[in-house]
Design a protein around this motif. Sequence first.
Motif, PDB file in Angstrom:
ATOM      1  N   LYS A   1      46.999  56.423 105.424  1.00  0.00           N
ATOM      2  CA  LYS A   1      45.562  56.235 105.596  1.00  0.00           C
ATOM      3  C   LYS A   1      45.073  56.705 106.957  1.00  0.00           C
ATOM      4  N   GLY A   2      46.007  57.215 107.769  1.00  0.00           N
ATOM      5  CA  GLY A   2      45.639  57.705 109.092  1.00  0.00           C
ATOM      6  C   GLY A   2      45.746  56.672 110.192  1.00  0.00           C
ATOM      7  N   ASN A   3      46.288  55.501 109.880  1.00  0.00           N
ATOM      8  CA  ASN A   3      46.447  54.465 110.897  1.00  0.00           C
ATOM      9  C   ASN A   3      47.523  54.860 111.904  1.00  0.00           C
TER      10      ASN A   3
ATOM     11  N   THR B   1      54.010  48.024 114.516  1.00  0.00           N
ATOM     12  CA  THR B   1      52.819  47.495 113.863  1.00  0.00           C
ATOM     13  C   THR B   1      51.758  48.579 113.793  1.00  0.00           C
ATOM     14  N   ASP B   2      50.798  48.402 112.902  1.00  0.00           N
ATOM     15  CA  ASP B   2      49.617  49.272 112.899  1.00  0.00           C
ATOM     16  C   ASP B   2      48.411  48.507 113.432  1.00  0.00           C
ATOM     17  N   ASN B   3      48.625  47.243 113.800  1.00  0.00           N
ATOM     18  CA  ASN B   3      47.524  46.378 114.237  1.00  0.00           C
ATOM     19  C   ASN B   3      47.392  46.439 115.755  1.00  0.00           C
TER      20      ASN B   3
ATOM     21  N   THR C   1      58.930  51.396 106.813  1.00  0.00           N
ATOM     22  CA  THR C   1      58.823  50.299 105.863  1.00  0.00           C
ATOM     23  C   THR C   1      57.808  50.703 104.794  1.00  0.00           C
ATOM     24  N   GLU C   2      57.710  49.888 103.748  1.00  0.00           N
ATOM     25  CA  GLU C   2      56.700  50.144 102.720  1.00  0.00           C
ATOM     26  C   GLU C   2      55.296  50.118 103.310  1.00  0.00           C
ATOM     27  N   TYR C   3      55.043  49.121 104.171  1.00  0.00           N
ATOM     28  CA  TYR C   3      53.720  49.020 104.793  1.00  0.00           C
ATOM     29  C   TYR C   3      53.454  50.201 105.712  1.00  0.00           C
ATOM     30  N   GLU C   4      54.461  50.619 106.443  1.00  0.00           N
ATOM     31  CA  GLU C   4      54.293  51.736 107.368  1.00  0.00           C
ATOM     32  C   GLU C   4      53.867  52.996 106.631  1.00  0.00           C
ATOM     33  N   GLU C   5      54.492  53.278 105.512  1.00  0.00           N
ATOM     34  CA  GLU C   5      54.119  54.452 104.736  1.00  0.00           C
ATOM     35  C   GLU C   5      52.690  54.332 104.226  1.00  0.00           C
ATOM     36  N   LYS C   6      52.332  53.148 103.772  1.00  0.00           N
ATOM     37  CA  LYS C   6      50.988  52.918 103.254  1.00  0.00           C
ATOM     38  C   LYS C   6      49.938  53.086 104.354  1.00  0.00           C
TER      39      LYS C   6
END
Length: 213
Positions: A200-202, A153-155, A191-196
């Motif tokens: 952004k630096g997350n 996760t990035d959260n 994943t697609e979200y992971e790349e996105k």
Amino acid sequence: MRLRHKPGAADQIRQYPQYVILNPQDSKGKWQSVFEKEQPIHIEVGTGRGRFIVEMAKANPHINYIGIEKYTSVISDALDKLIEAEVPNLKLLNVDAQKLTDFFEDGEIDRVYLNFSDPWPKVRHEKRRLTHKTFLSMYQQIMNKDGEIHFKTDNQELFEFSIMSIANYGMTIHFLSLDLHNSEFEGNIMTEYEEKFSSKGNRIYRIEAAYRK
């Protein structure tokens, strides 16, 4: 996640029963017969648009994969990727993850992947988080004694909740990263979200945990 309507998605899914299993309850306890080879089965709960699970299947032909996604318009994108990849060791399910025990027999699964799940930030919704103890219990039921959960996760809030939930459930955490992309971890498939998010630096957080024997 804001969902876009994809016209014809449901019809497309019905046209490819060799890829999207339409009546998964009929395969409960018999999933090995669905694949060409009998080998370990890994599932991704919330497979989204399918980049992760398709790339995992391509990279690991010795493992059978099942991607689970409840949104028809989303899993249709995963189906597009699967049709193009033509990998025999991947199937998709268009079902709700809350019903996993309806589709898998006790001990039938070897690993569960949870990638960038909905964080459900409100406290009153914490039971919907895929690392809540209710879900951990369900995963334990369908996994064998050596089964593992791999979570990304990035959260940060969801990550912290998940650490506590997994530890309080009595699981053993044998890998934990607070910044996966700046670690020495090898073989990460995004994943697609992971790349996105990472662009952004997350930070990307990762946990690998096993049920205690």
